[in-house]
Motif scaffolding. Structure first.
Motif, mmCIF file in Angstrom:
data_model
loop_
_atom_site.group_PDB
_atom_site.id
_atom_site.type_symbol
_atom_site.label_atom_id
_atom_site.label_comp_id
_atom_site.label_asym_id
_atom_site.label_seq_id
_atom_site.Cartn_x
_atom_site.Cartn_y
_atom_site.Cartn_z
ATOM 1 N N VAL A 162 0.850 -1.188 0.000
ATOM 2 C CA VAL A 162 0.000 0.000 0.000
ATOM 3 C C VAL A 162 0.890 1.244 0.000
ATOM 4 O O VAL A 162 2.097 1.162 0.285
ATOM 5 C CB VAL A 162 -0.917 0.057 1.251
ATOM 6 C CG1 VAL A 162 -1.895 -1.095 1.271
ATOM 7 C CG2 VAL A 162 -0.090 0.115 2.527
ATOM 8 N N ARG A 194 -6.000 2.483 3.381
ATOM 9 C CA ARG A 194 -4.820 2.873 2.602
ATOM 10 C C ARG A 194 -5.071 2.521 1.136
ATOM 11 O O ARG A 194 -5.827 1.599 0.820
ATOM 12 C CB ARG A 194 -3.557 2.149 3.094
ATOM 13 C CG ARG A 194 -3.192 2.444 4.548
ATOM 14 C CD ARG A 194 -2.783 3.887 4.764
ATOM 15 N NE ARG A 194 -2.322 4.107 6.137
ATOM 16 C CZ ARG A 194 -3.096 4.448 7.157
ATOM 17 N NH1 ARG A 194 -4.415 4.582 6.956
ATOM 18 N NH2 ARG A 194 -2.589 4.644 8.358
ATOM 19 N N GLY A 249 -4.124 1.055 -2.513
ATOM 20 C CA GLY A 249 -3.316 -0.029 -3.045
ATOM 21 C C GLY A 249 -2.521 0.378 -4.281
ATOM 22 O O GLY A 249 -2.478 1.551 -4.668
ATOM 23 N N ALA A 256 -7.053 -0.857 0.716
ATOM 24 C CA ALA A 256 -6.696 -1.823 1.754
ATOM 25 C C ALA A 256 -7.241 -1.346 3.095
ATOM 26 O O ALA A 256 -7.037 -0.193 3.474
ATOM 27 C CB ALA A 256 -5.181 -1.988 1.815
ATOM 28 N N LEU A 270 -8.707 -6.332 1.147
ATOM 29 C CA LEU A 270 -8.689 -5.534 -0.077
ATOM 30 C C LEU A 270 -10.108 -5.424 -0.632
ATOM 31 O O LEU A 270 -10.792 -6.437 -0.839
ATOM 32 C CB LEU A 270 -7.768 -6.168 -1.122
ATOM 33 C CG LEU A 270 -6.284 -6.233 -0.751
ATOM 34 C CD1 LEU A 270 -5.495 -6.934 -1.854
ATOM 35 C CD2 LEU A 270 -5.722 -4.837 -0.520
#
Length: 385
Positions: free
Chosen positions: A21, A118, A120, A132, A147
């Motif tokens: 990430v 976060r 990806g 993520a 994910l």
């Protein structure tokens, strides 16, 4: 110049190979740090609460208050709007989880905690297809990272995602990511430029608290002549008797000041000249060493900086004491409210657009559109956060 640039702090978003990430700062903890700074600063926390209130206005009416947008979480539209507004105000971005039904309509939606999310890996077109989600990014395990596909409501895209997931029962839905800093991977927090001011305000409170709790402030100093003579040999019955008498005397002094004594009692023995009682016993209250004027200037300075960061929030709208609120004329207060309502137009319009966008795609609420009712009175504002 090089030395100067090194000292200038900058939030970075390096690629994390261990988590696949883009990290949100070197330690991947930027959102948590900003949220903690806001919560530790009374001005920032109050300003954030007021700005959220101005984004929501007086709400979206009784129908919106009764509309449930996520049945599994019993989440009503009003609560969802408040969650979105909170992240837009503090983090200047928001992650919204969306589930679909088999007719490709939005079944439900809710806000994911910003600090959990976060971005990806990006493809050759600079497009990141996954968000993520993990509750702990300090040392994340791959098994703890979930994910989820990035928001794209097209039927063809959803079909491909559902097929890849192994059917609707395994499909995790999508995440709508709103970023108010479109040139950056992650937005900069509302307080990014005043982070040190928020910390300074918090540390000023910590400093004063430590002085009051651990300093000499509030203690009583009792000075007496030596209660155990130098002529007494340690360990002898006479010396032990004198020590017992000293302990009893000091306990009597402490008891006489009462159990509610603010600080404590410091007993000191030293030689005095003279034969009068006032020459043999001295009782003195130790006063505070806190420089109120210094703190007054410092706190006023950082407070002003923080309010500017929240879209130039007028200080008269921040209820810190009666004079701050009522020291202005009614017209002055109304003008401040009008000004701040205009100052928050961009964020309020964005919030309204997000809500109506999701409602328009919803299976149950596609006919509903909302518009915030304007704040008209001071009683409409919740200053508590």
């Amino acid at each position: 110049m090089k030395a100067l640039l090194i000292e200038v702090w900058k939030r970075l978003t390096p690629w994390s190979k261990t988590a696949d990430v883009y990290a949100n700062d070197i330690d991947n903890a930027y959102p948590e740090r900003m949220d903690r700074l806001i919560n530790n600063s009374v001005t920032a926390k109050s300003a954030a609460a007021i700005m959220v209130q101005y984004l929501l206005g007086k709400g979206y009416g009784p129908e919106a208050d009764a509309t449930v947008v996520n049945k599994s979480k019993s989440l009503k539209l009003a609560d969802f709007a408040a969650d979105v507004a909170d992240d837009l105000v503090k983090q200047r971005g928001v992650f919204i989880h969306i589930n679909y039904n088999a007719l490709y309509q939005v079944a439900d939606f809710s806000v994911l905690p910003f600090e959990w999310c976060r971005i990806g890996k990006k493809d050759s077109n600079d497009y990141a297809g996954k968000v993520a989600v993990c509750k702990e990014w300090l040392r994340p395990k791959r098994s703890d990272i979930e994910l989820i596909d990035v928001y794209n409501p097209r039927k063809k895209v959803i079909d491909a995602q559902v097929e890849k997931a192994g059917g609707w029962e395994h499909y995790k839905g999508q995440v709508l990511y709103i970023n108010m800093d479109t040139k950056l991977i992650y937005p900069l927090s509302r307080i990014d430029s005043v982070a040190e001011d928020c910390d300074s305000e918090a540390q000023a409170s910590v400093y004063k608290n430590r002085l009051l709790r651990k300093g000499f402030f509030g203690n009583t100093l009792v000075v007496t002549r030596p209660l155990v003579g130098d002529s007494l040999v340690p360990g002898t019955p006479a010396h032990q008797h004198a020590e017992t008498e000293r302990d009893a005397f000091q306990k009597a002094i402490k008891d006489s000041l009462g159990a509610d004594n603010t600080g404590g009692v410091l007993c000191l023995e030293m030689d005095f000249a003279g034969e009068k009682l006032e020459d043999a016993v001295l009782i003195k209250q130790i006063e505070s060493k806190i420089d109120d004027k210094l703190f007054e200037y410092t706190e006023a300075s950082v407070r002003e900086n923080i309010l500017v960061a929240f879209n130039n929030l007028p200080s008269g709208l921040v209820k810190t004491n009666d004079s701050a609120l009522f020291g202005n004329s009614g017209e002055a207060m109304r003008e401040m409210k009008r000004t701040y309502w205009e100052n928050t137009t961009r964020e309020r319009n964005l919030l309204t657009a997000i809500i109506n966008r999701l409602l328009g795609q919803s299976a149950d609420h596609s006919s509903l559109t909302v518009e915030p009712q304007k704040l008209t009175d001071d009683a409409d504002i919740d200053y508590t956060g």
